[in-house]
Scaffold this active site. Structure first.
Site, short mmCIF file in Angstrom:
data_model
loop_
_atom_site.label_atom_id
_atom_site.label_comp_id
_atom_site.label_asym_id
_atom_site.label_seq_id
_atom_site.Cartn_x
_atom_site.Cartn_y
_atom_site.Cartn_z
N ASP A 9 49.09 42.55 45.11
CA ASP A 9 48.21 43.00 44.01
C ASP A 9 47.85 41.91 42.98
O ASP A 9 47.88 42.16 41.77
CB ASP A 9 48.85 44.17 43.27
CG ASP A 9 49.10 45.38 44.15
OD1 ASP A 9 48.90 45.29 45.37
OD2 ASP A 9 49.49 46.43 43.60
N ASP A 47 45.81 47.09 45.27
CA ASP A 47 45.81 48.43 44.74
C ASP A 47 44.34 48.87 44.83
O ASP A 47 43.44 48.12 44.42
CB ASP A 47 46.27 48.36 43.27
CG ASP A 47 47.19 49.48 42.86
OD1 ASP A 47 47.81 50.11 43.72
OD2 ASP A 47 47.29 49.71 41.63
N HIS A 62 42.84 51.72 36.67
CA HIS A 62 42.86 50.30 37.06
C HIS A 62 42.58 50.21 38.56
O HIS A 62 42.82 51.16 39.30
CB HIS A 62 44.23 49.67 36.76
CG HIS A 62 45.33 50.37 37.50
ND1 HIS A 62 45.94 51.51 37.02
CD2 HIS A 62 45.90 50.14 38.71
CE1 HIS A 62 46.83 51.93 37.89
NE2 HIS A 62 46.84 51.13 38.93
N LYS A 87 46.24 49.92 49.41
CA LYS A 87 47.22 50.99 49.12
C LYS A 87 46.82 51.76 47.87
O LYS A 87 45.97 51.31 47.10
CB LYS A 87 48.61 50.37 48.92
CG LYS A 87 48.66 49.45 47.71
CD LYS A 87 49.96 48.70 47.70
CE LYS A 87 50.14 47.88 46.45
NZ LYS A 87 50.01 48.61 45.19
N CYS A 128 55.14 47.32 41.85
CA CYS A 128 54.69 47.17 43.23
C CYS A 128 55.46 46.08 43.98
O CYS A 128 55.68 46.21 45.19
CB CYS A 128 53.18 46.92 43.25
SG CYS A 128 52.28 48.39 42.67
ZN LIG Z 1 47.87 51.49 40.74
#
Ligand SMILES: [Zn+2]
Length: 182
Positions: A9, A47, A62, A87, A128
């Site tokens: 991410d 993400d 976000h 994801k 994450c």
């Molecule tokens: Zn997220």
């Protein structure tokens, strides 16, 4: 032993100026760029949320898929990335772990490449990165977190340090990029 680099991410929204920034998040970019050539397989997660998801009851919106905030940090060396996994794509899941990706089966992708050991980098340490590293461990990989290539959100001060301590207690190695001997 075959090794993969996992980049979690490293997106604009998680960097300073983004919707959910990890302080100093952009500082991981040059460290990660410098690591890519050492790995036969480099996988980056994104993400990748829909506009409406239960996840945004916990977090400011976000990384909405297709938006500028969901793009990789502009300095991340995208040509060094072999696969991108997406994801948090549903509207009922958080998708903290890269192993929850829905466009690729990450465990299969790693096993198919003969990977036995993964090195985890990216954002954010306390969410994450933590979830991805622990899932990798549970899937049977040896796991190292590269501490100067991760940053925490630190919603509560010390969250990032606590996450690293928890990961180490579970058997994950923590070291800096400079400590790597390959
Ligand atoms: Zn997220």
């Amino acid at each position: 032993m075959e090794k993969a680099l996992l980049i979690v991410d490293v997106q604009r929204d998680f960097c300073p100026g983004g919707a959910l920034a990890a302080p100093g998040g952009d500082a991981v970019v040059p460290v990660i760029n410098g690591l890519m050539d050492r790995f036969p397989l480099v996988v980056a997660s994104k993400d990748w949320h829909p506009r409406e998801t239960v996840h945004f009851e916990k977090w400011p919106p976000h990384c909405i898929r297709g938006t500028a905030g969901a793009a990789f940090h502009p300095d991340l060396d995208e040509k060094g990335i072999d696969a991108v996994v997406l994801k948090g794509t549903g509207n009922t899941d958080d998708g903290y772990s890269a192993f929850e990706a829905t466009n690729e089966d990450l465990i299969y992708l790693l096993r198919k490449a003969g990977i036995k050991e993964v090195f985890v980098t990216g954002l954010a340490t306390d969410y994450c990165v933590r979830a991805t590293a622990l899932d990798a461990l549970d899937a049977g990989f040896r796991v190292t977190v590269i501490t100067d290539a991760v940053r925490a959100v630190d919603l509560h001060p010390g969250d990032g340090a606590a996450a690293l301590a928890e990961m180490q207690a579970r058997g994950i190695t923590c070291c800096t990029a400079g400590d790597l001997s390959f």
